[in-house]
Design an enzyme around this catalytic site. Structure first.
Site, short mmCIF file in Angstrom:
data_model
loop_
_atom_site.label_atom_id
_atom_site.label_comp_id
_atom_site.label_asym_id
_atom_site.label_seq_id
_atom_site.Cartn_x
_atom_site.Cartn_y
_atom_site.Cartn_z
CB THR A 12 -0.93 0.00 1.23
OG1 THR A 12 -1.77 -1.16 1.17
CG2 THR A 12 -1.81 1.24 1.27
CB SER A 53 2.17 -7.99 0.85
OG SER A 53 1.03 -7.73 1.64
#
Length: 333
Positions: A12, A53
């Site tokens: 992010t 991720s």
């Protein structure tokens, strides 16, 4: 204060709007440009990859591990910061910690809000991580997030979207950051570092199976049938399941599968209290209890043990070695 290398992996903190949602696409230099630099810190950037991720593979994580070791081979480096997506940050950080033998800190950080947002948390988290990497030694791999410093071991993501996203539910806080200073509250105990593993052409499969009311061995056995060389059983309570799952665990261990036992409860250790399918029976069947490690990090411990040896007895010994640091030493400040 020193030269810090930032290894950028996406997440992010490197994400921008893609038309229907956010995804990682910024490189490390763009991420670094969002944050102020602590006084006296210089930064080099390694762009390793830029992915969300949840998409990380074992190959990604082993590449990150080797890159950390390659960077620390330079004595002119004073520390490392890894920018990483929060969803699997706890897994990658623990993998690096298991193999980390250097006094210099490796500090993982990320953000809960994308880069470029007015209320984004990435710049502050990155500043704090750089400060932590430059000013701490001998603490192993750390996670710096929302003004707090956590040991990699035992720390998990506890909030899906809130900014203070990480904690170790079973331990005291390691440290805190404020006004440009770091206060270390305790020193984590860590086992001897494992050797750096080879990069296998095909990493061993390690699956996670969660027990629940009315649970049976079907998914556990399916993992074995799919070729899992290791399985993490997530039990209820202090690490409990059923007699039928005990039988499945015993059969898997007899086939050479490495089985670890954790719990779906947020805090507290796996404990041999109950029989009739409980942890007493599961451990007797060959499952290795993981203490306060939860599923993601227990899986990394099993993976590292499998990568460390082809011998089942040695794998079990390596797994127990990775689990041999249950406590911590309090530090007066």
């Amino acid at each position: 204060m020193g030269r810090i290398v930032v290894i950028s992996t996406g997440g992010t903190i490197a994400s921008r709007w893609q038309g229907s949602g956010f995804a990682a696409d910024a490189d490390g230099n763009e991420v670094i440009a969002t944050a102020p630099m602590p006084e006296g810190v210089t930064v080099d950037v390694v762009d390793l990859f830029s992915v969300n991720s949840p998409r990380l593979t074992t190959a990604h994580q082993l590449t990150l591990l080797r890159t950390v070791h390659e960077v620390l081979a330079d004595p002119g480096v004073d520390g490392i910061v890894v920018t990483h997506g929060t969803d699997t940050l706890e897994e990658s950080a623990f993998l690096v910690d298991l193999h980390h033998h250097d006094a210099r800190s490796v500090v993982f950080t990320g953000s809960q809000r994308p880069m470029g947002t007015a209320d984004g948390d990435g710049p502050e988290n990155l500043y704090d991580a750089l400060l932590t990497a430059a000013n701490t030694r001998g603490l192993g791999v750390l996670i710096s997030f929302a003004g707090r410093v956590h040991a990699a071991r035992g720390t998990v993501k506890t909030q899906a979207v809130a900014l203070d996203a990480f904690a170790d539910p079973s331990k005291e806080l390691l440290g805190k950051i404020g006004f440009g200073k770091i206060t270390v509250l305790r020193t984590p105990q860590r086992p001897q570092a494992l050797p750096l593993p080879a990069m296998p052409e095909l990493p061993p499969r390690v699956d996670v199976v969660v027990h629940h009311a009315d649970g049976d061995p079907v998914l556990f056995n399916a993992a074995i049938a799919a070729g899992a060389r290791g399985v993490v059983l997530v039990g209820t309570g202090a690490g409990n399941a059923t007699p039928e799952i005990v039988d499945a665990v015993r059969a898997a261990v007899e086939r050479g599968v490495l089985v670890a036992l954790t719990t779906r409860v947020m805090a507290g250790p796996v404990t041999e209290i109950y029989t009739h399918g409980g942890a007493v029976d599961l451990v007797a069947a060959g499952a290795v209890p993981t203490g306060t490690l939860r599923a993601g990090q227990a899986r990394i411990a099993v993976l590292s043990a499998l990568l460390g040896s082809d011998d089942q007895a040695e794998q079990t010994a390596l797994l127990r070695q990775t689990l041999s640091a249950p406590g911590s030493v309090l530090v007066e400040v």
